[in-house]
Design an enzyme around this catalytic site. Structure first.
Site, PDB file in Angstrom:
ATOM      1  N   ASP A 204       0.839  -1.196   0.000  1.00  0.00           N
ATOM      2  CA  ASP A 204       0.000   0.000   0.000  1.00  0.00           C
ATOM      3  C   ASP A 204       0.874   1.247   0.000  1.00  0.00           C
ATOM      4  OD1 ASP A 204       1.067   0.235   2.521  1.00  0.00           O
ATOM      5  OD2 ASP A 204      -0.840   0.354   3.572  1.00  0.00           O
ATOM      6  N   ASP A 206       1.490   4.656   2.232  1.00  0.00           N
ATOM      7  CA  ASP A 206       1.202   5.305   3.522  1.00  0.00           C
ATOM      8  C   ASP A 206       1.622   6.762   3.444  1.00  0.00           C
ATOM      9  OD1 ASP A 206       0.549   2.762   5.085  1.00  0.00           O
ATOM     10  OD2 ASP A 206       2.564   2.297   4.387  1.00  0.00           O
ATOM     11  N   ASP A 289      -3.265   4.621   2.620  1.00  0.00           N
ATOM     12  CA  ASP A 289      -3.575   5.076   3.981  1.00  0.00           C
ATOM     13  C   ASP A 289      -3.184   6.545   4.097  1.00  0.00           C
ATOM     14  OD1 ASP A 289      -4.506   2.642   4.962  1.00  0.00           O
ATOM     15  OD2 ASP A 289      -2.505   1.976   5.575  1.00  0.00           O
TER      16      ASP A 289
HETATM   17  N1  CTP Z   1       0.371   1.308  11.179  1.00  0.00           N
HETATM   18  C1  CTP Z   1      -0.293   1.859  12.238  1.00  0.00           C
HETATM   19  N2  CTP Z   1      -1.635   1.647  12.408  1.00  0.00           N
HETATM   20  C2  CTP Z   1      -2.324   0.899  11.534  1.00  0.00           C
HETATM   21  C3  CTP Z   1      -1.672   0.328  10.442  1.00  0.00           C
HETATM   22  C4  CTP Z   1      -0.303   0.560  10.286  1.00  0.00           C
HETATM   23  O1  CTP Z   1       0.328   2.545  13.020  1.00  0.00           O
HETATM   24  N3  CTP Z   1      -3.623   0.691  11.721  1.00  0.00           N
HETATM   25  C5  CTP Z   1       1.807   1.534  11.022  1.00  0.00           C
HETATM   26  C6  CTP Z   1       2.591   0.269  11.308  1.00  0.00           C
HETATM   27  O2  CTP Z   1       3.159   0.321  12.572  1.00  0.00           O
HETATM   28  C7  CTP Z   1       3.641   0.254  10.259  1.00  0.00           C
HETATM   29  C8  CTP Z   1       3.283   1.340   9.275  1.00  0.00           C
HETATM   30  O3  CTP Z   1       2.085   1.923   9.723  1.00  0.00           O
HETATM   31  O4  CTP Z   1       4.860   0.564  10.840  1.00  0.00           O
HETATM   32  C9  CTP Z   1       3.120   0.807   7.896  1.00  0.00           C
HETATM   33  O5  CTP Z   1       2.222  -0.302   7.906  1.00  0.00           O
HETATM   34  P1  CTP Z   1       1.953  -1.186   6.632  1.00  0.00           P
HETATM   35  O6  CTP Z   1       1.511  -0.338   5.509  1.00  0.00           O
HETATM   36  O7  CTP Z   1       1.024  -2.290   7.019  1.00  0.00           O
HETATM   37  O8  CTP Z   1       3.340  -1.902   6.349  1.00  0.00           O
HETATM   38  P2  CTP Z   1       4.622  -1.455   5.528  1.00  0.00           P
HETATM   39  O9  CTP Z   1       5.781  -1.589   6.430  1.00  0.00           O
HETATM   40  O10 CTP Z   1       4.418  -0.138   4.879  1.00  0.00           O
HETATM   41  O11 CTP Z   1       4.755  -2.601   4.463  1.00  0.00           O
HETATM   42  P3  CTP Z   1       3.963  -2.748   3.076  1.00  0.00           P
HETATM   43  O12 CTP Z   1       4.973  -2.524   2.021  1.00  0.00           O
HETATM   44  O13 CTP Z   1       3.460  -4.142   3.085  1.00  0.00           O
HETATM   45  O14 CTP Z   1       2.863  -1.750   3.042  1.00  0.00           O
HETATM   46 MN    MN Z   2       2.626   0.257   3.810  1.00  0.00          MN
HETATM   47 MN    MN Z   3      -0.492   0.919   5.535  1.00  0.00          MN
END
Ligand code: CTP
Ligand code: MN
Ligand code: MN
Ligand code: MN
Length: 365
Positions: A204, A206, A289
């Site tokens: 995703d 962020d 997000d």
């Molecule tokens: N996070 C958070 N609250 C949430 C979801 C995520 O604080 N409800 C934080 C997590 O702690 C994480 C960061 O947002 O450190 C990113 O989460 P995520 O997108 O799930 O993982 P990524 O490390 O970005 O890996 P990916 O490449 O799979 O997105």
């Molecule tokens: Mn992510």
């Molecule tokens: Mn995320």
């Protein structure tokens, strides 16, 4: 031996937030095996077992070179009996029979299929499995009750399980930036998550929004999302209001998925294809997000949203056990002095914690 294993001749530190963990490391087959077992333990609701495998994998990711022999494990922290056995199997035979069994098991495969649906967690997937559901078609044919989020997740299953490329993350960020500029010039959009840690692709995008003047960010998100929606860029969105006040005090934010209380939007963007011949169609669904932080909380939000998840968990565990401090994505609270420790940068937060600064690219724990 130890000098060879640990960088700078030091023993490996016990908490992941005390170590540097690069994206690329030399023990991929071992960490993959351990992380499969961590995932499977999570699917069975064994959080403790899952954490133990995750910790062991994380330690191996921080090794400067390939683990050659089992004896080298002696000097490493946090590798239990079970993990040791798995490592031994992979070192000796190239595979671990237990891991191969898990990967082939109907339960693991089904749980993986279901939890990859946006909005479906272990509990829901587990219930469906127990009801005898096995495929995505089963969900549709048996009229399984789905939330609006899960319906969107199912509709865009293929796209959402195709990795997001960095170029796609950057064009998403630009689109949000343009919308933000319309409503609040001076506000900033920061790419966090895995991309900030240097990952070339992720699941995703962020994005963190803030404005240098505290309070100006209030109300920004709903305007931005409405505008993006009116431009046809939003396929799904679910917003939550800010529910954080320092008055609430320093208690850690409990709950499974509630890691913070910022105003936020979980969404699916309709991203125009980057062009290129052979593109199947003109657009792709991408999970985004969006999180809004007041500038005084921004360094904490940035630290919290950069991850990795394990690095974050270890930071909070270190803060609480070693420093009697409560860290979350809003603030750092010192329970011995009964006060909040403000910060204007991530570096300052590490300083408050008495930790050496770990740059984002080294937080791939
Ligand atoms: N996070 C958070 N609250 C949430 C979801 C995520 O604080 N409800 C934080 C997590 O702690 C994480 C960061 O947002 O450190 C990113 O989460 P995520 O997108 O799930 O993982 P990524 O490390 O970005 O890996 P990916 O490449 O799979 O997105
Ligand atoms: Mn992510
Ligand atoms: Mn995320
Ligand atoms: Mn993820």
């Amino acid at each position: 031996r130890v000098a060879e294993l640990a960088p700078h001749g030091r023993q490996m530190a016990p908490y992941a937030c005390q170590r540097r963990t690069p994206l690329l490391h030399s023990n991929q087959p071992l960490t993959e095996a351990l992380e499969t077992l961590a995932e499977e333990a999570g699917f069975s609701g064994s959080e403790g077992r899952s954490l133990a495998f995750t910790r062991a994998a994380s330690v191996l990711k921080a090794l400067p070179g390939r683990l050659g022999a089992l004896e080298e494990l002696g000097s490493l922290p946090g590798i239990g009996e079970h993990s040791r056995r798995v490592i031994q199997d992979v070192l000796e035979d190239g595979v671990c029979a237990e891991v191969e069994r898990v990967k082939l098991s109907e339960r693991y495969r089904t749980m993986k299929l279901f939890t990859k649906i946006f909005g479906v967690g272990v509990r829901t997937a587990s219930r469906w499995y127990q009801e005898g559901l096995r495929t995505l078609l089963d969900l549709q044919e048996r009229n399984t009750k789905l939330t609006r989020q899960q319906q969107a997740g199912l509709r865009h299953y293929g796209d959402l399980n195709t990795p997001v490329e960095r170029s796609e993350a950057e064009s998403t960020s630009r689109a949000v930036q343009e919308a933000v500029k319309r409503f609040l010039p001076g506000a900033s959009v920061t790419l966090a998550g895995g991309f900030r840690r240097g990952k070339p692709r992720g699941h995703d995008v962020d994005l963190l929004l803030t404005h240098p003047e505290e309070g100006r960010e209030v109300g920004l998100l709903s305007r931005v999302v409405s505008w993006l929606d009116s431009q046809g860029l939003i396929l799904y969105q679910h917003s939550q209001e800010n529910s954080y006040g320092l008055r609430e005090g320093p208690e850690p934010l409990g709950g499974r998925d509630v890691m913070d209380r910022f105003e936020r939007c979980f969404s699916i963007f309709r991203l125009e294809a980057q062009g290129g011949p052979g593109a199947p169609r003109g657009w792709k669904a991408v999970r985004v997000d969006l999180v809004v932080a007041p500038v005084s909380q921004f360094p904490f939000a940035l630290l919290g949203w950069t991850g990795s998840r394990h690095f974050e968990r270890e930071l909070r565990r270190f803060a609480s056990r070693e420093r009697k401090m409560v860290l979350n994505s809003h603030a750092l609270y010192d329970t011995r002095q009964n006060l909040f420790l403000p910060a204007t940068s991530e570096e300052e937060i590490f300083q408050h914690l008495g930790l050496e600064y770990v740059p984002p690219a080294q937080r791939n724990a």
